[in-house]
Design a protein around this motif. Sequence first.
Motif, PDB file in Angstrom:
ATOM      1  N   ILE A   1       2.169  -1.246   4.437  1.00 47.51           N
ATOM      2  CA  ILE A   1       1.641   0.069   4.094  1.00 47.51           C
ATOM      3  C   ILE A   1       2.737   1.092   4.341  1.00 47.51           C
ATOM      4  O   ILE A   1       3.370   1.105   5.394  1.00 47.51           O
ATOM      5  CB  ILE A   1       0.362   0.426   4.874  1.00 47.51           C
ATOM      6  CG1 ILE A   1      -0.150   1.815   4.435  1.00 47.51           C
ATOM      7  CG2 ILE A   1       0.564   0.379   6.386  1.00 47.51           C
ATOM      8  CD1 ILE A   1      -1.539   2.157   4.929  1.00 47.51           C
TER       9      ILE A   1
ATOM     10  N   LEU B   1       0.846  -1.193   0.000  1.00 50.74           N
ATOM     11  CA  LEU B   1       0.000   0.000   0.000  1.00 50.74           C
ATOM     12  C   LEU B   1       0.885   1.248   0.000  1.00 50.74           C
ATOM     13  O   LEU B   1       1.723   1.434   0.889  1.00 50.74           O
ATOM     14  CB  LEU B   1      -0.909   0.006   1.222  1.00 50.74           C
ATOM     15  CG  LEU B   1      -2.034  -1.032   1.206  1.00 50.74           C
ATOM     16  CD1 LEU B   1      -2.283  -1.581   2.598  1.00 50.74           C
ATOM     17  CD2 LEU B   1      -3.303  -0.407   0.637  1.00 50.74           C
TER      18      LEU B   1
ATOM     19  N   TYR C   1      -3.254   4.005  -2.485  1.00 50.84           N
ATOM     20  CA  TYR C   1      -4.350   4.674  -1.781  1.00 50.84           C
ATOM     21  C   TYR C   1      -4.181   6.176  -1.999  1.00 50.84           C
ATOM     22  O   TYR C   1      -3.123   6.740  -1.785  1.00 50.84           O
ATOM     23  CB  TYR C   1      -4.416   4.289  -0.300  1.00 50.84           C
ATOM     24  CG  TYR C   1      -3.260   4.693   0.592  1.00 50.84           C
ATOM     25  CD1 TYR C   1      -3.279   5.885   1.315  1.00 50.84           C
ATOM     26  CD2 TYR C   1      -2.150   3.853   0.751  1.00 50.84           C
ATOM     27  CE1 TYR C   1      -2.237   6.243   2.161  1.00 50.84           C
ATOM     28  CE2 TYR C   1      -1.102   4.198   1.589  1.00 50.84           C
ATOM     29  CZ  TYR C   1      -1.150   5.398   2.293  1.00 50.84           C
ATOM     30  OH  TYR C   1      -0.098   5.751   3.126  1.00 50.84           O
TER      31      TYR C   1
ATOM     32  N   ILE D   1      -8.584   2.963   2.831  1.00 47.17           N
ATOM     33  CA  ILE D   1      -7.456   2.035   2.883  1.00 47.17           C
ATOM     34  C   ILE D   1      -7.941   0.633   3.214  1.00 47.17           C
ATOM     35  O   ILE D   1      -7.539  -0.357   2.579  1.00 47.17           O
ATOM     36  CB  ILE D   1      -6.408   2.508   3.919  1.00 47.17           C
ATOM     37  CG1 ILE D   1      -5.723   3.793   3.426  1.00 47.17           C
ATOM     38  CG2 ILE D   1      -5.369   1.418   4.184  1.00 47.17           C
ATOM     39  CD1 ILE D   1      -4.806   4.431   4.438  1.00 47.17           C
TER      40      ILE D   1
END
Length: 492
Positions: free
Chosen positions: A233, A178, A201, A216
């Motif tokens: 992430i 992410l 994202y 997210i």
Amino acid sequence: MVEQTFQPAPKLGLCDLNQNIIDAEYAIRGAIPTRAEELEFQLSTTTDGDLPFNNVVYASIGNPQQLDQKPLTFTRQVISILQYPELIKSKDVLIANGLYKKDAFDRACKLLTQIGKSVGAYTCTQGVYGIRETVANSIFRRDGFPADPNDIFLTDGASKAATYLLSILCKDKSTGILVPIPQYPLYTASITMYNATMLPYYLDESSNWSTNADEIEQIVVDSIAKGIKPRVIVVINPGNPTGAVLSFDTIAKIFKVAAKYGIVVIADEVYQNNIYYEEVQFYSMKKVLRTLQRDETGYENVQLASLHSTSKGVFGECGQRGGYMEIVGFTDEVRQVITKLASISICSVVTGQALVDLMVDPPKEGDDSYQLDRTERLTIHNNMKERGFLLYEIFSKLEGINCQKPQGAMYLFPTLLLPKKALEEAKKLNLLPDEFYCLRLLEATGICTVPGSGFGQVDGTWHVRTTFLAPGTKWIKDWETFHKEFYDQYRD
């Protein structure tokens, strides 16, 4: 005997190379900066006035000392002694003549004791233990929660730490990473090189590039349904290229998603000292995590790696490659793999390690160097803030630009609302619209920026990333003049 002849084997071509490396892109060193270097060379080799400017302004990269930011005096005094310890023998003369301060020698001698005989010798893989203690103490002062020197890795800048982690955590295409969009291109390039899957994202430009944890989580759920495991992430705070600063609550919501789905958090916090409003506060992800672990349940297995660097803040020591990462929550098995990977490089640059010590533990009130060091730091910080606001104010008045006020970092990332004729001209030249704008800006003014397409952006929107590091205001006025002329030329 007749000498045997043979047909030479062909040289390597692109088809012989790692396709993942070929596919990786890094816009900060891309086509526009390459063209800027060509123009700079042209300026240095000709005097015929062919170009409409006298110098190239590199507003494309956060490289402060390239743009005349002066190094901190105390820092360079200490580093010079580390590089040439023979100066210690002349300490009294150098202090008496005002060339050095006593506390510079005191700090250098302390570091030399911790480092060993010389900065020219390898250290242990994680870095000098005494320096890691200094870092841990600074994290405790910042957050109010203890830090362990054994969790600290001294690295060649934050970029090296990021690539360590991603190279380990990117298993294959079933691994999802992410990444905020827009983002620092190191992350997308690394994901491509390590053959993982990027899960973007999008930050909300309309609300000052805010982060939405609910969105997210939906990305996480959707990726799992497609057979992609969200493994990491990346959170950049303050933002690069946006300058946005995350609130405590936003970070807490990100950790909730990470805890729920077992996602490793990489916190890129290299701009934590570049904050420009009193009402804006930087919260480290480590502090938020420790607060959640103290007050709530469910966060005990969160794995966090936090990155910092001597390249940013008011230090600007990009070329000396100092940085650190703190890892918390990882299993011993994973920590051993991280250590093994770091050991392949043996150790980070030792003077870079020393710079980390000086960054996190500057002279204190009462020290000989305190007043000058404090003045230098405030001057650098205030100059950045002043130029950032001036650039923002000019952008805000110009036709065809929307820009968010900078909260932190050292960048602006304005939207370009380009006229239809400009879009058509870009298409004719086989350029993206923002790339076309940046190229025209460079060739008209010498100002080198980076197209927003190199950082990622919502489809159909166009941006430009610029630093506000270059000294003076002439280049800002030149940009204003260019932009007005550009719009007049391509007006619908």
